[in-house]
Scaffold this motif. Structure first.
Motif, PDB file in Angstrom:
ATOM      1  N   UNK A 164       0.839  -1.193   0.000  1.00 15.08           N
ATOM      2  CA  UNK A 164       0.000   0.000   0.000  1.00 15.08           C
ATOM      3  C   UNK A 164       0.877   1.248   0.000  1.00 15.08           C
ATOM      4  N   UNK A 165       0.561   2.232  -0.824  1.00 19.05           N
ATOM      5  CA  UNK A 165       1.397   3.440  -0.882  1.00 19.05           C
ATOM      6  C   UNK A 165       1.320   4.233   0.424  1.00 19.05           C
ATOM      7  N   UNK A 166       2.382   4.993   0.697  1.00 20.60           N
ATOM      8  CA  UNK A 166       2.409   5.807   1.908  1.00 20.60           C
ATOM      9  C   UNK A 166       1.375   6.930   1.860  1.00 20.60           C
ATOM     10  N   UNK A 167       1.101   7.407   0.680  1.00 18.43           N
ATOM     11  CA  UNK A 167       0.131   8.491   0.521  1.00 18.43           C
ATOM     12  C   UNK A 167      -0.713   8.221  -0.717  1.00 18.43           C
TER      13      UNK A 167
END
Length: 316
Positions: A63-66
């Motif tokens: 999952x991306x950080x943002x």
């Protein structure tokens, strides 16, 4: 941890890779060749190990950080609130100027994609009549006849008992005590239902139970004139369950589940005739010895209040 089936390196393999380079002195290209990975992969795990230690060798979430374009929390709350008001995907999407797929994806993630999830759960339908004989539950379970063990035992679906047909277990259970009785007939006609009811009434009379009412589903055999005349002759008030509501006759339904698990499918019978021979022994075990959860783990026969002398006479 869920490791991909084609993964070259597990956390243990990464630790071995780092060990070969830092402790055994292998060059990264040599360690990469031994592990079947690229040198770039070796440098990546070496850097993670130096920065984070052994924790850095574990798998990370993809999952991306943002997510700058993710649905804002206030909008998400409005979607859920509108859904709880039973609005459709299209209504929510038009009201909030969102894509239909965005609304569908978010509601599926929240478990609200089906309207059935919004309906309040039905209240428990638990009831119990005050005394033995107040109500007799009747039901029928269809079982296949066989002359050799079937695929449940052998796992072979090619060999079948062709022409064996079906047999029908007519189930009876007293609402208060849960004392059960069953007989097997070749069909579920009104005549067989009447024979089953007579056999059940005689069995319970032997235990001192005389019924006032009988509860059945809406099967054709229970709606027959023959069955109605028999109930009238026996002085029984005939009640029927609501259509498509098996929970109304839940005690019989639950007994059938137990019978299938502990009798019909409990062992490898050589034939359906052998299975039928074991029915009476299992019924005795169920009524006299098997603990029942709704009776404080006492057997159903404990509800009849027999004295010691009666218990010895009926038990033998």
């Amino acid at each position: 941890m869920n490791i991909h089936k084609n993964a070259r390196l597990t956390p243990q393999g990464r630790a071995l890779l780092v060990q070969r380079v830092l402790e055994e002195g292998l060059r990264p290209t040599e360690a990469a060749q031994a592990a079947g990975v690229s040198p770039r992969t070796v440098y990546k795990w070496l850097a993670r190990f130096r920065d984070e230690g052994e924790v850095g060798l574990r798998d990370r979430s993809s999952r991306p950080h943002a997510s700058p374009r993710a649905t804002a929390e206030p909008v998400r709350a409005q979607i859920i609130e509108r859904r709880r008001q039973r609005q459709t995907y299209r209504q929510i999407a038009q009201a909030l100027n969102l894509g239909h797929s965005t609304v569908a994806r978010l509601l599926q993630r929240e478990g609200l994609n089906r309207l059935g999830a919004l309906a309040p759960g039905r209240p428990d339908n638990r009831y119990e009549h005050a005394a033995p004989g107040d109500l007799l539950h009747l039901d029928i379970k269809k079982l296949g006849r066989f002359v050799r063990p079937g695929h449940r035992i052998t796992g072979e679906r090619q060999r079948k008992s062709r022409g064996a047909g079906w047999e029908y277990v007519h189930v009876a259970i007293d609402d208060h005590s849960r004392v059960a009785f069953s007989t097997i007939y070749p069909d579920e006609t009104g005549q067989s239902a009447c024979r089953a009811l007579l056999a059940a009434v005689r069995y319970y009379a032997h235990l001192g139970i005389h019924f006032k009412q009988v509860l059945t589903d809406n099967g054709a055999c229970y709606q027959s004139r023959r069955f109605a005349r028999l109930c009238q002759r026996l002085g029984l008030t005939h009640r029927r369950t609501r259509p498509y509501s098996p929970r109304t006759n839940g005690k019989a339904e639950r007994f059938i589940q137990t019978a299938l698990r502990e009798w019909a499918y409990a062992r490898a019978y050589a034939s359906s005739d052998q299975r039928e021979q074991h029915l009476s022994a299992w019924l005795h075990q169920y009524n006299w010895h098997r603990p029942h959860a709704s009776l404080d783990y006492q057997p159903p026969i404990s509800r009849l209040g027999f004295s010691v002398n009666n218990l010895m006479r009926l038990h033998t």
